[in-house]
Design a protein around this motif. Structure first.
Motif, mmCIF file in Angstrom:
data_model
loop_
_atom_site.group_PDB
_atom_site.id
_atom_site.type_symbol
_atom_site.label_atom_id
_atom_site.label_comp_id
_atom_site.label_asym_id
_atom_site.label_seq_id
_atom_site.Cartn_x
_atom_site.Cartn_y
_atom_site.Cartn_z
ATOM 1 N N GLY A 7 0.835 -1.201 0.000
ATOM 2 C CA GLY A 7 0.000 0.000 0.000
ATOM 3 C C GLY A 7 0.868 1.249 0.000
ATOM 4 N N MET A 8 0.654 2.135 -0.981
ATOM 5 C CA MET A 8 1.420 3.384 -1.051
ATOM 6 C C MET A 8 0.482 4.537 -0.710
ATOM 7 S SD MET A 8 4.640 2.984 -2.163
ATOM 8 C CE MET A 8 4.890 4.733 -2.505
ATOM 9 N N ILE A 9 0.859 5.338 0.263
ATOM 10 C CA ILE A 9 0.074 6.520 0.616
ATOM 11 C C ILE A 9 0.970 7.725 0.357
ATOM 12 C CG2 ILE A 9 -1.180 7.691 2.461
ATOM 13 C CD1 ILE A 9 -1.444 4.968 3.859
ATOM 14 N N GLU A 60 1.470 12.027 -1.373
ATOM 15 C CA GLU A 60 0.871 13.351 -1.544
ATOM 16 C C GLU A 60 1.289 13.949 -2.888
ATOM 17 O OE1 GLU A 60 2.344 15.101 2.087
ATOM 18 O OE2 GLU A 60 0.486 14.659 3.165
ATOM 19 N N ALA A 61 0.537 14.912 -3.309
ATOM 20 C CA ALA A 61 0.835 15.795 -4.445
ATOM 21 C C ALA A 61 1.343 15.128 -5.724
ATOM 22 C CB ALA A 61 1.762 16.911 -4.034
ATOM 23 N N ARG A 62 2.625 14.978 -5.868
ATOM 24 C CA ARG A 62 3.297 14.620 -7.112
ATOM 25 C C ARG A 62 2.682 13.390 -7.810
ATOM 26 N NH1 ARG A 62 8.434 16.885 -7.820
ATOM 27 N NH2 ARG A 62 8.594 17.487 -5.645
ATOM 28 N N PRO A 63 2.010 13.579 -8.930
ATOM 29 C CA PRO A 63 1.311 12.444 -9.552
ATOM 30 C C PRO A 63 2.243 11.414 -10.185
ATOM 31 C CG PRO A 63 0.508 14.570 -10.391
ATOM 32 C CD PRO A 63 1.759 14.841 -9.634
ATOM 33 N N ASN A 64 3.515 11.755 -10.406
ATOM 34 C CA ASN A 64 4.414 10.766 -10.999
ATOM 35 C C ASN A 64 4.643 9.577 -10.065
ATOM 36 O OD1 ASN A 64 5.960 12.553 -9.317
ATOM 37 N ND2 ASN A 64 7.790 11.513 -10.094
ATOM 38 N N VAL A 65 4.358 9.776 -8.755
ATOM 39 C CA VAL A 65 4.498 8.653 -7.817
ATOM 40 C C VAL A 65 3.545 7.518 -8.199
ATOM 41 C CG1 VAL A 65 4.303 7.917 -5.394
ATOM 42 C CG2 VAL A 65 5.301 10.133 -5.939
ATOM 43 N N THR A 66 2.402 7.869 -8.763
ATOM 44 C CA THR A 66 1.444 6.848 -9.203
ATOM 45 C C THR A 66 2.113 5.891 -10.196
ATOM 46 O OG1 THR A 66 -0.316 8.473 -8.935
ATOM 47 C CG2 THR A 66 -0.849 6.521 -10.243
ATOM 48 N N LYS A 104 7.061 -4.771 -10.934
ATOM 49 C CA LYS A 104 8.323 -5.426 -11.304
ATOM 50 C C LYS A 104 8.784 -6.380 -10.204
ATOM 51 C CE LYS A 104 12.153 -6.145 -13.650
ATOM 52 N NZ LYS A 104 12.743 -5.677 -14.896
ATOM 53 N N SER A 105 8.512 -6.030 -8.951
ATOM 54 C CA SER A 105 8.908 -6.904 -7.847
ATOM 55 C C SER A 105 7.820 -7.926 -7.515
ATOM 56 C CB SER A 105 9.290 -6.065 -6.622
ATOM 57 O OG SER A 105 8.301 -5.084 -6.360
ATOM 58 N N GLY A 106 6.852 -8.093 -8.430
ATOM 59 C CA GLY A 106 5.875 -9.176 -8.299
ATOM 60 C C GLY A 106 4.736 -8.931 -7.325
ATOM 61 N N ASN A 107 4.538 -7.674 -6.967
ATOM 62 C CA ASN A 107 3.493 -7.339 -6.004
ATOM 63 C C ASN A 107 2.249 -6.785 -6.681
ATOM 64 O OD1 ASN A 107 4.961 -7.605 -3.326
ATOM 65 N ND2 ASN A 107 6.350 -6.221 -4.438
ATOM 66 N N ALA A 108 1.127 -6.847 -5.957
ATOM 67 C CA ALA A 108 -0.014 -6.004 -6.269
ATOM 68 C C ALA A 108 0.159 -4.719 -5.461
ATOM 69 C CB ALA A 108 -1.306 -6.698 -5.892
ATOM 70 N N VAL A 109 -0.440 -3.634 -5.929
ATOM 71 C CA VAL A 109 -0.241 -2.356 -5.246
ATOM 72 C C VAL A 109 -1.573 -1.635 -5.073
ATOM 73 C CG1 VAL A 109 0.288 -1.128 -7.415
ATOM 74 C CG2 VAL A 109 1.106 -0.187 -5.240
ATOM 75 N N ILE A 110 -1.750 -1.052 -3.901
ATOM 76 C CA ILE A 110 -2.897 -0.190 -3.647
ATOM 77 C C ILE A 110 -2.362 1.227 -3.532
ATOM 78 C CG2 ILE A 110 -4.803 0.357 -2.082
ATOM 79 C CD1 ILE A 110 -4.719 -2.567 -1.149
ATOM 80 N N LEU A 111 -2.875 2.114 -4.380
ATOM 81 C CA LEU A 111 -2.366 3.483 -4.442
ATOM 82 C C LEU A 111 -3.370 4.431 -3.817
ATOM 83 C CD1 LEU A 111 -1.319 3.192 -8.176
ATOM 84 C CD2 LEU A 111 0.286 3.354 -6.254
ATOM 85 N N LYS A 112 -2.914 5.204 -2.838
ATOM 86 C CA LYS A 112 -3.767 6.233 -2.254
ATOM 87 C C LYS A 112 -3.015 7.554 -2.372
ATOM 88 C CE LYS A 112 -6.976 8.242 0.268
ATOM 89 N NZ LYS A 112 -6.658 9.589 -0.293
ATOM 90 N N GLY A 113 -3.338 8.304 -3.432
ATOM 91 C CA GLY A 113 -2.686 9.588 -3.655
ATOM 92 C C GLY A 113 -3.416 10.709 -2.932
ATOM 93 N N GLY A 114 -2.875 11.892 -3.064
ATOM 94 C CA GLY A 114 -3.491 13.042 -2.407
ATOM 95 C C GLY A 114 -4.753 13.483 -3.139
ATOM 96 N N SER A 115 -5.680 14.096 -2.393
ATOM 97 C CA SER A 115 -6.947 14.517 -3.001
ATOM 98 C C SER A 115 -6.717 15.575 -4.071
ATOM 99 C CB SER A 115 -7.891 15.049 -1.920
ATOM 100 O OG SER A 115 -7.278 16.115 -1.235
ATOM 101 N N GLU A 116 -5.659 16.385 -3.920
ATOM 102 C CA GLU A 116 -5.412 17.467 -4.867
ATOM 103 C C GLU A 116 -5.033 16.964 -6.258
ATOM 104 O OE1 GLU A 116 -3.813 16.886 -2.091
ATOM 105 O OE2 GLU A 116 -1.889 16.159 -2.836
ATOM 106 N N ALA A 117 -4.622 15.675 -6.337
ATOM 107 C CA ALA A 117 -4.222 15.123 -7.643
ATOM 108 C C ALA A 117 -5.168 14.028 -8.105
ATOM 109 C CB ALA A 117 -2.789 14.580 -7.557
ATOM 110 N N LEU A 167 2.748 -1.004 4.327
ATOM 111 C CA LEU A 167 2.359 0.342 3.894
ATOM 112 C C LEU A 167 3.600 1.206 3.809
ATOM 113 C CD1 LEU A 167 -0.838 1.324 5.946
ATOM 114 C CD2 LEU A 167 -0.692 0.719 3.519
ATOM 115 N N ILE A 168 3.689 1.979 2.734
ATOM 116 C CA ILE A 168 4.806 2.910 2.579
ATOM 117 C C ILE A 168 4.234 4.310 2.411
ATOM 118 C CG2 ILE A 168 6.893 3.485 1.283
ATOM 119 C CD1 ILE A 168 6.982 0.597 0.307
ATOM 120 N N PRO A 169 4.310 5.135 3.451
ATOM 121 C CA PRO A 169 3.856 6.518 3.292
ATOM 122 C C PRO A 169 4.975 7.366 2.686
ATOM 123 C CG PRO A 169 4.455 6.111 5.581
ATOM 124 C CD PRO A 169 4.760 4.844 4.816
ATOM 125 N N ARG A 170 4.607 8.186 1.724
ATOM 126 C CA ARG A 170 5.597 9.132 1.155
ATOM 127 C C ARG A 170 4.970 10.505 1.143
ATOM 128 N NH1 ARG A 170 8.649 7.243 -4.238
ATOM 129 N NH2 ARG A 170 9.140 9.446 -4.225
#
Lengths: 418, 418
Positions: free
Chosen positions: A121-123, A125-131, A140-153, A202-205
């Motif tokens: 799970g990635m949480i 903010e802001a920068r949409p390239n993180v998506t 690439k590392s064989g995982n499924a990913v849940i993306l929770k970006g910031g509301s502004e993007a 979970l990895i918050p950035r």
């Protein structure tokens, strides 16, 4: 459906997809990443139109120019994202890498093999390239990913995720392996933080506030990233030209990032002779200096530092400066106020260099180089999912391997324990 | 002083001691461990007298014979603890082990070196030998340790910690590196779980309830250990004699431990011919069988299993038995009900063995061997601080290396980022 139900359903879909993701081949993953890159370029217009919606909302809310710039997507940035995907495709796949095989009790044969985490799970903010980055590295590392970006993007992220998933649909990878949470409510994060058994890590950035919240409240294991109150200690024997270059680079090269230098510690004998010369280019570049009393007496332009300044990650053209009597005082200061991210000494004295490397407790310790090098690309990892400031699992710049776990495979021929 | 103040003060003392612990030599650590071993033997009487107090209280509270046995200390057990310390002294020190040195951007030289975690918090129940084991492994890996044992063993643990610290006082190691929390209140654990910045990792060892509480409530990073709902899948092609031996060993060798087998999955074609023979020795050893309808029809002694039985870690002479139609059904069952600890297949079919090893998501996956081998000593690690069931940092049996972190050392000659 409530937000809790929605997020849980997405996590279950991701979990299911993660079983398939663990088994797809490196070639299938790479083909998918290349298709995603092409799809981003082809659908550049769709993404920029969505981005316009976010920018309009952000302008309405009175976002600063810096924040608007972080949010903005143009052709060049889409090309960068596509290029990033192609670079990830070119990286070595960590999954399936094994250790030597050894023999355990009673002749069982044991090997340790690198496996995907499962669901990441990635949480952020802001920068949409993180998506794009996060999706690419997790897949690439064989995982499924849940993306929770910031509301502004949210419009931009939704458009990007849609494009990525359309490319996945034409690949061997399960589309469900990428889940974007579309709710902009905080409730979605609260739910995500409690999904033990469905989400593996979970990895918050983002900002210190976001990271603190996730670390404090998540029962899902967290990799803490990012907060960097980094120091440069200029020793008595430091080369003044080198020390100046390292201080200026650490503070001004990109002040808003976590590996920027926030406090300069200066040995008193160096300070007496060189602090004026060292601080001159900083002042010329518009850096505000907040100094201890000795600093203020040596550099009239410096304002007095408050106690709080020693523990602040300014993220700005502000530098705290303290004159210290010894290497020990410098290391004690770092131990007290540092966030164990990146710490540097500038010295010509071998024994001081060695002590600093050995004794300072941080993800990265430097002799005679800028703190700005703490970065997956500068280290040669070819990727970076974040910079860990905790000691568990991963520390410092995290590449693909940080997104994997291990398992033991044991082969026997009927062994039972006596 | 309040409990919160007391625990915080001990954590601060541990943190301070951890800086010194990171720098003591391997030889100094080993000498200390040997002194501790001798001190335990010399002070055997003191420890047993304290243990008598705990046993008296436990008898008064009506503890079961099994619990009283776990709590009890005699000469043989003290000798075992001393022997354990000597074995840890003989293990290779993981601290300071480095990776190759490589060159990063602009010629910076980078190496990765293994460092202590810092301060490790152990929260455990009943068995007082954990006090010795945990202290030994944490010290050998260069850490300070905070020990929070169960209230039922408080007198024994206090006596043991006193003896260990008296030995430390005559060594190069700081006495403050071992902190025993003497409060038996739950409040002490609550405080410990929030000491981010002072405690680097918490390792709970004990029952499922304790572990769940710590995982859910701790903001300090946790290594989740122990809960094992382990399966053995007997495939159609399994050797009946081997399958029986592995099932009996997995269930009856030591039913109360986490790597015991809790559910037997049996391929229907094997079940029709051999399930009666396979279950006979289990029944003879007093194992209660809880089966699916097919099992109950094939083995009249089996009682019907409830849905809950499939997810229960019985810790007892109870075995759930389910007949399945295929390898896929077996793996789906494991995915649904397993705790990702230890999973075994008994088969003579190569492609099934390979699929099971690849596809089952667990810390340890077995072909044709008992699940009871998931153990640091059986794996040849020479030690075990616990068995991790999470995917972060450490998974499976954890030896000394699991108690360490890494840091990057960067050597430059004035590099700054362009």
């Amino acid at each position: 459906m409530t937000i809790a139900e929605q997020v849980t359903q997405q996590a279950k879909a991701a979990r299911k997809a993660s079983r398939q993701m663990a088994l797809v081949s490196t070639d299938e993953k790479n083909q998918c990443l290349l298709k995603m890159a092409a799809a981003l370029e082809t659908n550049s217009g769709v993404i920029q139109a969505a981005n316009e919606q976010d920018l309009a909302m952000a302008r309405e809310k009175g976002f600063s120019q810096a924040l608007l710039d972080r949010l903005m997507i143009n052709d060049a940035r889409i090309n960068d994202m596509a290029e990033g995907l192609r670079q990830v495709a070119a990286l070595k796949d960590p999954v399936g890498e094994g250790s030597r095989l050894w023999t355990g009790a009673d002749g069982i044969q044991i090997s340790q093999v690198r496996t995907p985490m499962g669901v990441v799970g990635m949480i952020y903010e802001a920068r949409p390239n993180v998506t794009v980055d996060a999706a690419a590295l997790c897949l690439k590392s064989g995982n499924a990913v849940i993306l929770k970006g910031g509301s502004e993007a949210i419009h931009t992220n939704t458009a990007i995720a849609g494009v990525l998933k359309s490319a996945m649909a034409e690949s061997a990878l399960p589309v469900e392996a990428v889940q974007l949470i579309e709710s902009t409510s905080r409730e979605a994060v609260n739910v995500l933080m409690k999904l033990n058994g469905l989400v593996d890590v979970l990895i918050p950035r983002g900002g210190a506030g976001l990271i603190k919240t996730v670390v404090e409240q998540s029962s899902v294991p967290v990799i803490e990233t990012g907060v960097g109150n980094c120091h440069v200690f200029v020793d008595a024997s430091a080369d003044p030209v080198m020390a100046t270059a390292i201080a200026v680079n650490g503070k001004t090269h990109r002040p808003a990032v976590c590996n920027a230098t926030e406090t300069l510690l200066v040995h008193e004998s160096f300070a007496r002779e060189h602090l004026g010369t060292l601080t001159k280019p900083l002042l010329e570049k518009g850096v505000e200096l907040r100094g201890c009393p000795v600093t203020c007496s040596l550099v009239p332009a410096a304002m007095p530092a408050s106690e709080e300044d020693w523990s602040t990650e300014f993220h700005d053209l502000i530098l705290a400066v303290k004159v210290v009597a010894s290497l020990d005082e410098a290391m004690d200061h770092i131990e007290t106020y540092g966030t164990r991210h990146s710490e540097a000494i500038v010295t010509e004295e071998y024994s001081h260099a060695r002590r600093f490397l050995q004794e300072v407790d941080a993800a990265t310790v430097y002799v005679n180089a800028s703190t700005r090098y703490t970065d997956g690309f500068q280290f040669g990892f070819g990727a970076e999912i974040g910079i860990s400031t905790q000691k568990l699992h991963a520390r410092g710049p995290m590449g693909l391997e940080a997104l994997t776990s291990i398992k033991y495979m044991v082969m026997g021929n009927g062994q039972i324990r006596k």
